[in-house]
Design a protein around this motif. Structure first.
Motif: not given
Length: 439
Positions: A225-229, A237-238, A244-250, A266-274
């Motif tokens: 889903x994150x790839x699509x977003x 939404x991403x 939401x998904x991380x909270x559900x896993x925990x 996801x955090x690494x991808x987010x930093x790269x995106x920023x």
């Protein structure tokens, strides 16, 4: 025990009890429990020298009137209604209608200004009625039947987003990702958040014992889903889905490492995106600066409107041309501008009560699947409430998130009502599900 069930008097007694209990899923549990009590009484009677037949007859007599027992059990296991949650939703809905009425009046009194030109209140009322009907329909359904379609729901949501991406031809509220069905348009991205997370709630993450299988499901349900977003440039939404998904896993695994395995890349991808998107970097820098506020145009106008409202506001029927999307994401600043900080305090208090009530409901649910459904819906609604409040005062970036049940909106409002129809459907059965099936 099996020999006891062969007795006609015992079978008739159990059938008469169960006939009074509408929760049919509990019948086998009720039969087993009552049969155990009868067996204990029979054994005591036989120990005193009674014949088997006499002991059974006496035991059934000692148990009491089967109809009365059944009625008492039905009262204990009848469908439950969460009146507190309904009351809060009712108040929020009434506030939303009042806000739309105020906007309609402001448009009439300020015809020379740049207004929207539609009847907010009547349109909002139409979607409220549709939403209530949809919520009632979901409430009558047995939510447990949804679990078997979890994979289908996930796959269907993926194809919905892919189809929406190929049909980007309708710009609504600044978003291209609306689908048109006749005269009705709905935001497919907003729908997908509920679709993906409710599907993930049915994937039984808590019961997965194999590490490769767990990692595969995290990869499929988390990263796809994150790839699509990201491909759709739907960054907010991403972020919501990541939380939401991380909270559900925990929550389901009761361990931090599965959530960490998901969040780290996801955090690494987010930093790269920023780093690749200067406008995102500048927005975050403005918030983390000494002022601690998002200093873009929309946020500055929002803060100015709130500050100028004072304790009691500018009055009913006032319009504000500077607020972006005054009927949706800027509805909270508008209400505080028109009716003062007191209105803001009321709305924030209701939001906190609403979130607290959801947490209390989760604690009362024993069924693992139902608990997971309510949990992911609670996370989504909590994010929407908190983000809308915080972005109004510049503490988080301004984005297209609206205030649940209050902001104007068709598809989003319907999503809220349907999702809480599902919450109430889960709560309805808290005393109707056998303990052996609660997981």
């Amino acid at each position: 025990m099996n020999l006891l069930l062969d007795d006609e008097k015992v079978r008739r007694f159990l059938s008469n009890v169960c006939a009074q209990v509408r929760a049919k899923d509990l019948h086998s549990e009720i039969r087993a429990e009552l049969t155990g009590h009868i067996e204990d009484l029979v054994e005591r009677a036989e120990a005193k020298g009674m014949s088997r037949e006499e002991a059974i007859a006496q035991a059934i007599s000692q148990m009491g009137n089967p109809a009365e027992i059944g009625r008492d059990l039905h009262k204990a296991h009848r469908p439950q209604i969460e009146w507190g949650m309904l009351a809060i939703i009712g108040v929020l809905t009434a506030l939303g209608l009042f806000a739309m009425f105020a906007l309609d009046s402001a448009q009439l009194q300020n015809r020379g200004m740049r207004t929207i030109g539609i009847s907010f209140m009547m349109t909002q009322l139409k979607f409220i009625l549709i939403g209530l009907l949809a919520a009632a329909g979901v409430w009558f359904l047995d939510y447990r039947k949804l679990q078997r379609f979890s994979v289908l729901l996930f796959v269907g949501t993926v194809f919905l987003l892919l189809f929406t991406t190929s049909q980007r031809n309708s710009l609504i509220n600044g978003s291209l990702y609306f689908l048109n069905i006749g005269e009705f348009s709905f935001n497919a991205v907003n729908f997908s958040l509920y679709g993906f997370l409710i599907a993930a709630a049915g994937m039984n993450f808590a019961k997965i014992r194999s590490l490769p299988e767990l990692l595969f499901r995290i990869g499929l349900c988390g990263f796809l889903p994150l790839f699509i977003y990201f491909q759709m440039n739907s960054y907010m939404p991403a972020l919501i889905y990541t939380i939401g998904f991380a909270s559900l896993l925990y929550y389901t695994r009761r361990k931090w490492w599965p959530a960490a395995v998901f969040i780290a890349p996801v955090a690494v991808a987010g930093l790269f995106l920023i780093a690749q998107k200067p406008h995102l970097y500048n927005r975050l820098i403005s918030i983390s600066s000494n002022s601690g506020k998002d200093n873009n145009y929309q946020t500055m106008n929002s803060i100015e409107a709130i500050q100028s409202g004072g304790w009691f506001g500018k009055g009913f029927g006032v319009w504000n041309n500077t607020l972006p999307a005054i009927y949706s994401e800027a509805i909270l600043p508008y209400l505080m501008y028109a009716f003062g900080w007191i209105m803001g305090i009321i709305i924030i208090t209701l939001a906190l009560i609403f979130i607290t009530r959801l947490a209390q409901i989760i604690k009362r649910i024993e069924d693992s699947y139902g608990r997971s459904i309510v949990f992911v819906i609670s996370v989504l609604i909590t994010i929407q409430f908190l983000w809308t409040i915080l972005m109004s005062i510049g503490l988080v970036p301004y984005t297209s998130i609206s205030l649940p049940f209050i902001s104007f909106g068709g598809s989003q409002l319907l999503l809220h009502y349907v999702s809480f129809g599902l919450v109430l459907s889960v709560y309805k059965r808290i005393h109707m599900i056998p303990k052996l099936s609660t997981g």
